[in-house]
Write a protein that holds these residues in place. Structure first.
Motif, PDB file in Angstrom:
ATOM      1  N   GLN A  95      52.439  30.079  36.397  1.00  0.00           N
ATOM      2  CA  GLN A  95      52.431  28.920  37.291  1.00  0.00           C
ATOM      3  C   GLN A  95      52.403  27.581  36.562  1.00  0.00           C
ATOM      4  OE1 GLN A  95      49.204  31.018  39.760  1.00  0.00           O
ATOM      5  NE2 GLN A  95      50.285  29.805  41.294  1.00  0.00           N
ATOM      6  N   HIS A 104      47.820  38.042  35.135  1.00  0.00           N
ATOM      7  CA  HIS A 104      47.935  37.301  36.387  1.00  0.00           C
ATOM      8  C   HIS A 104      49.399  37.398  36.835  1.00  0.00           C
ATOM      9  CE1 HIS A 104      46.004  33.956  38.968  1.00  0.00           C
ATOM     10  NE2 HIS A 104      47.188  34.203  39.510  1.00  0.00           N
ATOM     11  N   ASN A 156      43.832  39.937  37.462  1.00  0.00           N
ATOM     12  CA  ASN A 156      43.574  38.981  38.540  1.00  0.00           C
ATOM     13  C   ASN A 156      44.111  39.540  39.841  1.00  0.00           C
ATOM     14  OD1 ASN A 156      42.938  36.247  39.724  1.00  0.00           O
ATOM     15  ND2 ASN A 156      45.109  36.431  40.216  1.00  0.00           N
ATOM     16  N   GLU A 157      43.215  39.765  40.790  1.00  0.00           N
ATOM     17  CA  GLU A 157      43.616  40.119  42.148  1.00  0.00           C
ATOM     18  C   GLU A 157      44.528  41.341  42.218  1.00  0.00           C
ATOM     19  OE1 GLU A 157      45.317  36.795  44.110  1.00  0.00           O
ATOM     20  OE2 GLU A 157      43.407  35.765  44.264  1.00  0.00           O
ATOM     21  N   TRP A 208      44.559  43.305  44.433  1.00  0.00           N
ATOM     22  CA  TRP A 208      44.997  43.415  45.830  1.00  0.00           C
ATOM     23  C   TRP A 208      46.264  42.584  46.088  1.00  0.00           C
ATOM     24  CZ3 TRP A 208      44.849  40.360  50.476  1.00  0.00           C
ATOM     25  CH2 TRP A 208      44.989  41.113  51.646  1.00  0.00           C
ATOM     26  N   SER A 209      46.474  41.539  45.286  1.00  0.00           N
ATOM     27  CA  SER A 209      47.742  40.803  45.376  1.00  0.00           C
ATOM     28  C   SER A 209      48.834  41.529  44.601  1.00  0.00           C
ATOM     29  CB  SER A 209      47.589  39.387  44.817  1.00  0.00           C
ATOM     30  OG  SER A 209      46.726  38.620  45.625  1.00  0.00           O
ATOM     31  N   GLY A 268      40.976  38.782  48.786  1.00  0.00           N
ATOM     32  CA  GLY A 268      41.321  39.212  50.129  1.00  0.00           C
ATOM     33  C   GLY A 268      40.980  38.060  51.033  1.00  0.00           C
ATOM     34  N   ALA A 269      41.424  38.132  52.268  1.00  0.00           N
ATOM     35  CA  ALA A 269      40.917  37.183  53.253  1.00  0.00           C
ATOM     36  C   ALA A 269      39.653  37.824  53.808  1.00  0.00           C
ATOM     37  CB  ALA A 269      41.943  36.963  54.354  1.00  0.00           C
ATOM     38  N   TYR A 329      39.724  31.975  49.636  1.00  0.00           N
ATOM     39  CA  TYR A 329      40.417  30.834  50.236  1.00  0.00           C
ATOM     40  C   TYR A 329      40.190  30.748  51.730  1.00  0.00           C
ATOM     41  CZ  TYR A 329      43.139  30.376  45.938  1.00  0.00           C
ATOM     42  OH  TYR A 329      43.509  30.198  44.640  1.00  0.00           O
ATOM     43  N   TRP A 368      49.042  31.108  55.144  1.00  0.00           N
ATOM     44  CA  TRP A 368      47.960  32.098  55.205  1.00  0.00           C
ATOM     45  C   TRP A 368      46.566  31.516  54.975  1.00  0.00           C
ATOM     46  CZ3 TRP A 368      45.228  32.967  50.596  1.00  0.00           C
ATOM     47  CH2 TRP A 368      45.796  32.371  49.460  1.00  0.00           C
ATOM     48  N   GLU A 385      38.339  31.545  42.099  1.00  0.00           N
ATOM     49  CA  GLU A 385      39.351  30.715  42.750  1.00  0.00           C
ATOM     50  C   GLU A 385      38.830  30.278  44.109  1.00  0.00           C
ATOM     51  OE1 GLU A 385      43.461  32.058  43.104  1.00  0.00           O
ATOM     52  OE2 GLU A 385      43.308  33.097  41.184  1.00  0.00           O
ATOM     53  N   TRP A 424      40.748  26.368  42.267  1.00  0.00           N
ATOM     54  CA  TRP A 424      42.198  26.420  42.148  1.00  0.00           C
ATOM     55  C   TRP A 424      42.756  25.148  42.752  1.00  0.00           C
ATOM     56  CZ3 TRP A 424      45.050  29.901  39.517  1.00  0.00           C
ATOM     57  CH2 TRP A 424      46.441  29.750  39.619  1.00  0.00           C
ATOM     58  N   GLU A 427      53.711  27.298  42.928  1.00  0.00           N
ATOM     59  CA  GLU A 427      52.956  28.072  43.919  1.00  0.00           C
ATOM     60  C   GLU A 427      53.803  29.248  44.429  1.00  0.00           C
ATOM     61  OE1 GLU A 427      50.015  28.638  44.682  1.00  0.00           O
ATOM     62  OE2 GLU A 427      50.210  29.573  46.631  1.00  0.00           O
ATOM     63  N   TRP A 428      54.240  30.119  43.512  1.00  0.00           N
ATOM     64  CA  TRP A 428      54.957  31.348  43.842  1.00  0.00           C
ATOM     65  C   TRP A 428      56.084  31.101  44.831  1.00  0.00           C
ATOM     66  CZ3 TRP A 428      53.529  34.074  39.883  1.00  0.00           C
ATOM     67  CH2 TRP A 428      52.226  34.024  39.413  1.00  0.00           C
ATOM     68  N   PHE A 433      48.150  22.633  45.080  1.00  0.00           N
ATOM     69  CA  PHE A 433      46.726  22.975  45.073  1.00  0.00           C
ATOM     70  C   PHE A 433      45.927  22.145  44.071  1.00  0.00           C
ATOM     71  CE2 PHE A 433      47.899  26.937  47.282  1.00  0.00           C
ATOM     72  CZ  PHE A 433      46.760  27.263  47.998  1.00  0.00           C
TER      73      PHE A 433
HETATM   74  C1  PNW Z   1      45.833  33.387  44.642  1.00  0.00           C
HETATM   75  N1  PNW Z   1      44.270  36.361  50.122  1.00  0.00           N
HETATM   76  O1  PNW Z   1      46.318  34.487  45.352  1.00  0.00           O
HETATM   77  C2  PNW Z   1      46.480  33.497  43.263  1.00  0.00           C
HETATM   78  O2  PNW Z   1      45.594  34.099  42.344  1.00  0.00           O
HETATM   79  C3  PNW Z   1      47.025  32.230  42.702  1.00  0.00           C
HETATM   80  O3  PNW Z   1      47.924  32.506  41.662  1.00  0.00           O
HETATM   81  C4  PNW Z   1      47.666  31.413  43.806  1.00  0.00           C
HETATM   82  O4  PNW Z   1      48.311  30.270  43.338  1.00  0.00           O
HETATM   83  C5  PNW Z   1      46.596  31.080  44.811  1.00  0.00           C
HETATM   84  O5  PNW Z   1      46.133  32.274  45.407  1.00  0.00           O
HETATM   85  C6  PNW Z   1      47.085  30.181  45.941  1.00  0.00           C
HETATM   86  O6  PNW Z   1      48.073  30.831  46.671  1.00  0.00           O
HETATM   87  C7  PNW Z   1      45.767  34.904  46.536  1.00  0.00           C
HETATM   88  O7  PNW Z   1      45.008  36.939  50.917  1.00  0.00           O
HETATM   89  C8  PNW Z   1      46.555  35.632  47.392  1.00  0.00           C
HETATM   90  O8  PNW Z   1      43.087  36.144  50.446  1.00  0.00           O
HETATM   91  C9  PNW Z   1      46.064  36.132  48.561  1.00  0.00           C
HETATM   92  C10 PNW Z   1      44.758  35.891  48.914  1.00  0.00           C
HETATM   93  C11 PNW Z   1      43.932  35.179  48.068  1.00  0.00           C
HETATM   94  C12 PNW Z   1      44.443  34.685  46.896  1.00  0.00           C
END
Ligand code: PNW
Length: 470
Positions: A26, A129, A173-174, A176-177, A233-234, A314, A351, A379, A420, A427-428, A436
């Motif tokens: 990123q 990541h 990192n994540e 789940w993502s 996760g959310a 988030y 989201w 984050e 973050w 941002e992907w 952000f």
């Molecule tokens: C994060 N959710 O991803 C990533 O680690 C970052 O690279 C990204 O820039 C940031 O979010 C903002 O988008 C997430 O569903 C993806 O809760 C999904 C979730 C949380 C974080």
């Protein structure tokens, strides 16, 4: 007790650390500089430019590969004490494997770490990541069981090279993502193998993490570092007091945070996940569960492999009992229906709704599930289109308040936060239009000029006040 509140609950306990995060793809750019190999993000953005809404990519990004000193200057200007960044696997190992090492890549991160330490900023380093070497994706990526060993060999090199300087590590990192890149089109490699590929990828992510952790214990424990995953996760909030909605929210938690946290704290998948996926697999006429089984040896290797909890938060979602989603899919297996409460303010990310109370509920859940682990919020952040920085301040203030409540009122062992992000970045799928950062980056200027936003000055004051009183 040096953790007692200093000036009432409006302030954090002594020693609480403030910092910020980024990720290699990123911010770095330099996508083919000095011998770096291709990652799955280089590949997907080059082969399918329309994968990104804005047809942009991370080829140059913030050019942190050349301008990392500017990033450290920004962190220093704000008063940040932590910097969480990630290492690009293909920058170090262009084909993913240990037989070819790219020395300029190793030098880059050494220079960054030295620059941070010279400025009294503690590095938190993530090994992965999302930017997998394309050469490894070509042989199956996270679906290929061999990847656990490739990851272990990569981790070995990283721990050996930086272990004396880096004490805080994140393997993955994540997860789940990452799995959503295999189970949907959300991220590279966008295989959309919902309900199958996602579980397989998750399984190998956990095996890879376990191997890296044991390796560190065997060879590098004298460095005294602490390893984690960053979990995400959310947060799942029950849509009503009805027992079936409360149960649905619990399943939701176990199929997101629990999917990865339960195995690393307790050795295996959450029992509810095992039960639902096995049952559905059988009903579909499969003799093999879509959720793989760990061998006893793997369970021993994975059990107890986090020294601290990296918590990414988030947003939250309302969750109720019901069946929806593709057949098969993790969503359908979870048996839940989710929606956003209409009262929650929106952001520039579809989201992310602003739900500060969710982070306190999540922190308490983590405390109860895993024995109150040492936790850093790795984050947390707010996106806009460069137009709502004042709302970003509101976002941070409300989330920090909930974190303080989690600490003082619920007894959660949260010792720091890395927001973050320090700078606007790629941002992907949203490219550069969704921002952000607390520091603005002029992507049109040749030197990617960094300018502190109001939210950066707000943090500067906030952190300065803590340093003054502590
Ligand atoms: C994060 N959710 O991803 C990533 O680690 C970052 O690279 C990204 O820039 C940031 O979010 C903002 O988008 C997430 O569903 C993806 O809760 C999904 C979730 C949380 C974080």
């Amino acid at each position: 007790d040096d953790r007692l509140p200093i000036a009432s609950h409006t302030m954090f306990p002594k020693g609480f650390m403030f910092g910020a995060s980024t990720a290699a793809y990123q911010v770095e750019g330099g996508w083919n500089a000095d011998g770096k190999g291709m990652s799955i993000w280089d590949n997907i953005t080059h082969v399918h430019p329309d994968f990104i809404r804005t047809y942009q990519n991370g080829d140059v990004a913030d050019d942190s590969y050349h301008l990392y000193k500017e990033d450290v200057k920004a962190l220093k200007a704000v008063g940040m004490q932590l910097y969480r960044f990630s290492i690009s696997w293909p920058r170090i190992l262009p084909n993913g494997r240990i037989n070819q090492i790219n020395q300029p890549g190793l030098d880059y991160y050494m220079n960054l770490i030295d620059e941070l330490l010279a400025n009294d900023i503690t590095p938190i380093v993530a090994l992965y990541h999302w930017d997998l070497p394309q050469a490894l994706e070509d042989i199956g990526g996270w679906l290929n069981p061999d990847i656990a060993q490739y990851f272990e060999e990569y981790a070995d090199l990283i721990f050996k090279t930086y272990g004396d300087k880096v004490k805080w590590w994140i393997t993955i990192n994540e997860a789940w993502s990452v799995i959503n890149g295999y189970g949907s089109f959300a991220w590279a490699p966008a295989l959309n193998l919902h309900g199958t590929g996602d579980y397989l990828a998750g399984h190998n992510l956990l095996r890879a993490h376990g191997k890296a952790y044991r390796l560190y214990q065997r060879k590098y424990s004298h460095f005294g570092g602490k390893l984690s995953m960053a979990f995400c996760g959310a947060m799942c909030l029950p849509a009503s007091d009805a027992p079936e909605d409360i149960a649905a929210a619990e399943r939701c938690y176990q199929f997101s945070f629990g999917w990865f946290a339960h195995p690393v704290f307790k050795g295996d998948y959450p029992p509810i996940m095992r039960e639902m996926v096995d049952r559905n697999s059988k009903a579909e006429g499969r003799n093999v569960s879509r959720l793989p089984y760990f061998t006893q040896e793997e369970i021993n290797e994975i059990n107890g492999t986090v020294d601290w909890f990296g918590l990414n938060y988030y947003t939250s979602m309302m969750t109720k009992n019901g069946i929806t989603g593709d057949n098969p899919s993790t969503l359908r297996d979870t048996e839940m229906i989710q929606y956003w409460d209409p009262s929650w303010p929106s952001t520039a990310s579809d989201w992310v709704k602003v739900v500060p109370q969710g982070i306190r509920v999540l922190a308490k859940k983590v405390k109860e599930e895993y024995g109150n682990p040492l936790t850093i919020v790795t984050e947390n952040g707010y996106s806009d289109h460069g137009d709502r920085d004042v709302d970003r301040i509101g976002y941070f203030e409300s989330h920090l308040a909930e974190i303080r409540r989690a600490i003082y009122e619920d007894g959660c062992n949260i010792v720091g936060i890395a927001i973050w992000s320090i700078i606007d970045n790629f941002e992907w799928k949203d490219g550069y239009t969704v921002k952000f950062g607390i520091v603005e980056v002029d992507f049109n200027s040749p030197n990617k000029t960094r300018t502190l936003k109001k939210s950066a000055y707000w943090f500067q004051n906030y952190i300065a006040m803590h340093k003054l009183i502590q």
